[in-house]
Motif scaffolding. Structure first.
Motif, PDB file in Angstrom:
ATOM      1  N   ALA A   1       0.836  -1.203   0.000  1.00  0.00           N
ATOM      2  CA  ALA A   1       0.000   0.000   0.000  1.00  0.00           C
ATOM      3  C   ALA A   1       0.873   1.256   0.000  1.00  0.00           C
ATOM      4  N   ALA A   2       1.942   1.246   0.805  1.00  0.00           N
ATOM      5  CA  ALA A   2       2.842   2.407   0.845  1.00  0.00           C
ATOM      6  C   ALA A   2       3.533   2.595  -0.498  1.00  0.00           C
ATOM      7  N   PHE A   3       4.025   1.487  -1.092  1.00  0.00           N
ATOM      8  CA  PHE A   3       4.654   1.591  -2.410  1.00  0.00           C
ATOM      9  C   PHE A   3       3.642   2.055  -3.453  1.00  0.00           C
ATOM     10  N   GLY A   4       2.405   1.607  -3.332  1.00  0.00           N
ATOM     11  CA  GLY A   4       1.351   2.024  -4.267  1.00  0.00           C
ATOM     12  C   GLY A   4       1.117   3.524  -4.215  1.00  0.00           C
ATOM     13  N   LEU A   5       1.133   4.079  -3.008  1.00  0.00           N
ATOM     14  CA  LEU A   5       0.952   5.523  -2.869  1.00  0.00           C
ATOM     15  C   LEU A   5       2.107   6.300  -3.488  1.00  0.00           C
ATOM     16  N   LEU A   6       3.290   5.717  -3.465  1.00  0.00           N
ATOM     17  CA  LEU A   6       4.465   6.398  -4.016  1.00  0.00           C
ATOM     18  C   LEU A   6       4.685   6.069  -5.481  1.00  0.00           C
ATOM     19  N   ALA A   7       3.754   5.326  -6.079  1.00  0.00           N
ATOM     20  CA  ALA A   7       3.927   4.865  -7.462  1.00  0.00           C
ATOM     21  C   ALA A   7       3.639   5.949  -8.499  1.00  0.00           C
ATOM     22  N   THR A   8       3.152   7.105  -8.090  1.00  0.00           N
ATOM     23  CA  THR A   8       2.940   8.187  -9.046  1.00  0.00           C
ATOM     24  C   THR A   8       4.096   9.175  -8.928  1.00  0.00           C
ATOM     25  N   PRO A   9       4.583   9.668 -10.052  1.00  0.00           N
ATOM     26  CA  PRO A   9       5.682  10.639  -9.990  1.00  0.00           C
ATOM     27  C   PRO A   9       5.343  11.868  -9.142  1.00  0.00           C
ATOM     28  N   ALA A  10       4.110  12.321  -9.176  1.00  0.00           N
ATOM     29  CA  ALA A  10       3.736  13.517  -8.418  1.00  0.00           C
ATOM     30  C   ALA A  10       3.878  13.281  -6.919  1.00  0.00           C
TER      31      ALA A  10
ATOM     32  N   LEU B   1       5.635  10.948  -5.410  1.00  0.00           N
ATOM     33  CA  LEU B   1       7.047  10.699  -5.119  1.00  0.00           C
ATOM     34  C   LEU B   1       7.807  12.023  -5.039  1.00  0.00           C
ATOM     35  N   HIS B   2       7.499  12.932  -5.943  1.00  0.00           N
ATOM     36  CA  HIS B   2       8.143  14.253  -5.943  1.00  0.00           C
ATOM     37  C   HIS B   2       7.765  15.029  -4.681  1.00  0.00           C
ATOM     38  N   ILE B   3       6.509  14.929  -4.271  1.00  0.00           N
ATOM     39  CA  ILE B   3       6.058  15.623  -3.058  1.00  0.00           C
ATOM     40  C   ILE B   3       6.803  15.093  -1.842  1.00  0.00           C
ATOM     41  N   VAL B   4       6.908  13.777  -1.722  1.00  0.00           N
ATOM     42  CA  VAL B   4       7.634  13.197  -0.585  1.00  0.00           C
ATOM     43  C   VAL B   4       9.104  13.602  -0.647  1.00  0.00           C
ATOM     44  N   TRP B   5       9.675  13.590  -1.843  1.00  0.00           N
ATOM     45  CA  TRP B   5      11.072  14.018  -2.013  1.00  0.00           C
ATOM     46  C   TRP B   5      11.238  15.463  -1.534  1.00  0.00           C
ATOM     47  N   ALA B   6      10.332  16.334  -1.969  1.00  0.00           N
ATOM     48  CA  ALA B   6      10.414  17.749  -1.584  1.00  0.00           C
ATOM     49  C   ALA B   6      10.262  17.910  -0.073  1.00  0.00           C
ATOM     50  N   LEU B   7       9.321  17.188   0.529  1.00  0.00           N
ATOM     51  CA  LEU B   7       9.118  17.295   1.969  1.00  0.00           C
ATOM     52  C   LEU B   7      10.282  16.687   2.753  1.00  0.00           C
ATOM     53  N   ALA B   8      10.994  15.768   2.145  1.00  0.00           N
ATOM     54  CA  ALA B   8      12.177  15.203   2.794  1.00  0.00           C
ATOM     55  C   ALA B   8      13.267  16.258   2.936  1.00  0.00           C
ATOM     56  N   GLN B   9      13.227  17.290   2.095  1.00  0.00           N
ATOM     57  CA  GLN B   9      14.202  18.376   2.154  1.00  0.00           C
ATOM     58  C   GLN B   9      13.802  19.423   3.182  1.00  0.00           C
ATOM     59  N   GLY B  10      12.534  19.439   3.572  1.00  0.00           N
ATOM     60  CA  GLY B  10      12.057  20.399   4.565  1.00  0.00           C
ATOM     61  C   GLY B  10      10.564  20.602   4.437  1.00  0.00           C
ATOM     62  N   GLU B  11       9.964  21.066   5.491  1.00  0.00           N
ATOM     63  CA  GLU B  11       8.521  21.250   5.497  1.00  0.00           C
ATOM     64  C   GLU B  11       8.102  22.367   4.552  1.00  0.00           C
ATOM     65  N   SER B  12       6.829  22.316   4.152  1.00  0.00           N
ATOM     66  CA  SER B  12       6.326  23.298   3.189  1.00  0.00           C
ATOM     67  C   SER B  12       4.812  23.359   3.257  1.00  0.00           C
ATOM     68  N   ASP B  13       4.266  24.471   2.807  1.00  0.00           N
ATOM     69  CA  ASP B  13       2.814  24.546   2.660  1.00  0.00           C
ATOM     70  C   ASP B  13       2.452  24.096   1.247  1.00  0.00           C
TER      71      ASP B  13
ATOM     72  N   ASP C   1      11.451   6.449   7.700  1.00  0.00           N
ATOM     73  CA  ASP C   1      11.864   5.245   6.973  1.00  0.00           C
ATOM     74  C   ASP C   1      11.477   5.334   5.504  1.00  0.00           C
ATOM     75  N   VAL C   2      10.337   5.936   5.218  1.00  0.00           N
ATOM     76  CA  VAL C   2       9.918   6.121   3.830  1.00  0.00           C
ATOM     77  C   VAL C   2      10.880   7.057   3.122  1.00  0.00           C
ATOM     78  N   VAL C   3      11.335   8.080   3.824  1.00  0.00           N
ATOM     79  CA  VAL C   3      12.321   9.011   3.255  1.00  0.00           C
ATOM     80  C   VAL C   3      13.589   8.250   2.886  1.00  0.00           C
ATOM     81  N   THR C   4      14.022   7.363   3.755  1.00  0.00           N
ATOM     82  CA  THR C   4      15.220   6.568   3.491  1.00  0.00           C
ATOM     83  C   THR C   4      15.052   5.739   2.225  1.00  0.00           C
ATOM     84  N   VAL C   5      13.908   5.085   2.091  1.00  0.00           N
ATOM     85  CA  VAL C   5      13.646   4.254   0.912  1.00  0.00           C
ATOM     86  C   VAL C   5      13.595   5.112  -0.352  1.00  0.00           C
ATOM     87  N   VAL C   6      12.919   6.254  -0.283  1.00  0.00           N
ATOM     88  CA  VAL C   6      12.803   7.139  -1.446  1.00  0.00           C
ATOM     89  C   VAL C   6      14.180   7.651  -1.849  1.00  0.00           C
ATOM     90  N   ARG C   7      14.974   8.095  -0.877  1.00  0.00           N
ATOM     91  CA  ARG C   7      16.318   8.596  -1.186  1.00  0.00           C
ATOM     92  C   ARG C   7      17.182   7.512  -1.815  1.00  0.00           C
TER      93      ARG C   7
END
Length: 121
Positions: A22-31, A33-45, A90-96
């Motif tokens: 289910a977690a991989f399914g949620l990250l299966a869209t580029p959008a 994945l990009h959002i999680v990547w961006a939030l891994a760099q720091g919080e944002s609105d 942990d999701v950040v680690t996997v994405v990175r």
């Protein structure tokens, strides 16, 4: 051909595999994945995220809602703004790891990692 579990480790329970899928399914869209990547760099609105990932406000908001319901991100109120941050380091680690490996294979420089403590996690 080996039929064992390899290395003597037990297979994970079905519930764990379903949760991971289910977690991989949620990250299966580029959008997303990009959002999680961006939030891994720091919080944002949502406005900052939409500008960064190139999405519309409604679209990014819908993606954030799904990620939030899954427990991958969380939000907090800052005045009139809703600020989003990664809720599962942990999701950040996997994405990175995945994005970094694919970037290296493609001949791009690997993105600069951010320490988990900088995420407020």
């Amino acid at each position: 051909m080996s039929t064992g579990s390899g290395g003597g480790s037990q297979d994970p329970p079905a519930e764990v595999l379903a949760e991971a899928a289910a977690a991989f399914g949620l990250l299966a869209t580029p959008a997303r994945l990009h959002i999680v990547w961006a939030l891994a760099q720091g919080e944002s609105d949502v406005t900052g995220l939409a500008e960064r990932v190139g999405g519309t406000l409604p679209s990014v908001s819908q993606h954030l809602t799904k990620l939030k319901l899954a427990g991958l991100v969380r939000s907090r109120r800052e005045g009139r703004r809703q600020v989003y941050l990664v809720d599962d380091p942990d999701v950040v680690t996997v994405v990175r790891l995945m994005v970094g490996q694919l970037a290296e294979r493609a001949g791009h420089s690997a993105p600069t990692p951010v320490r988990l403590r900088e995420l407020g996690a």
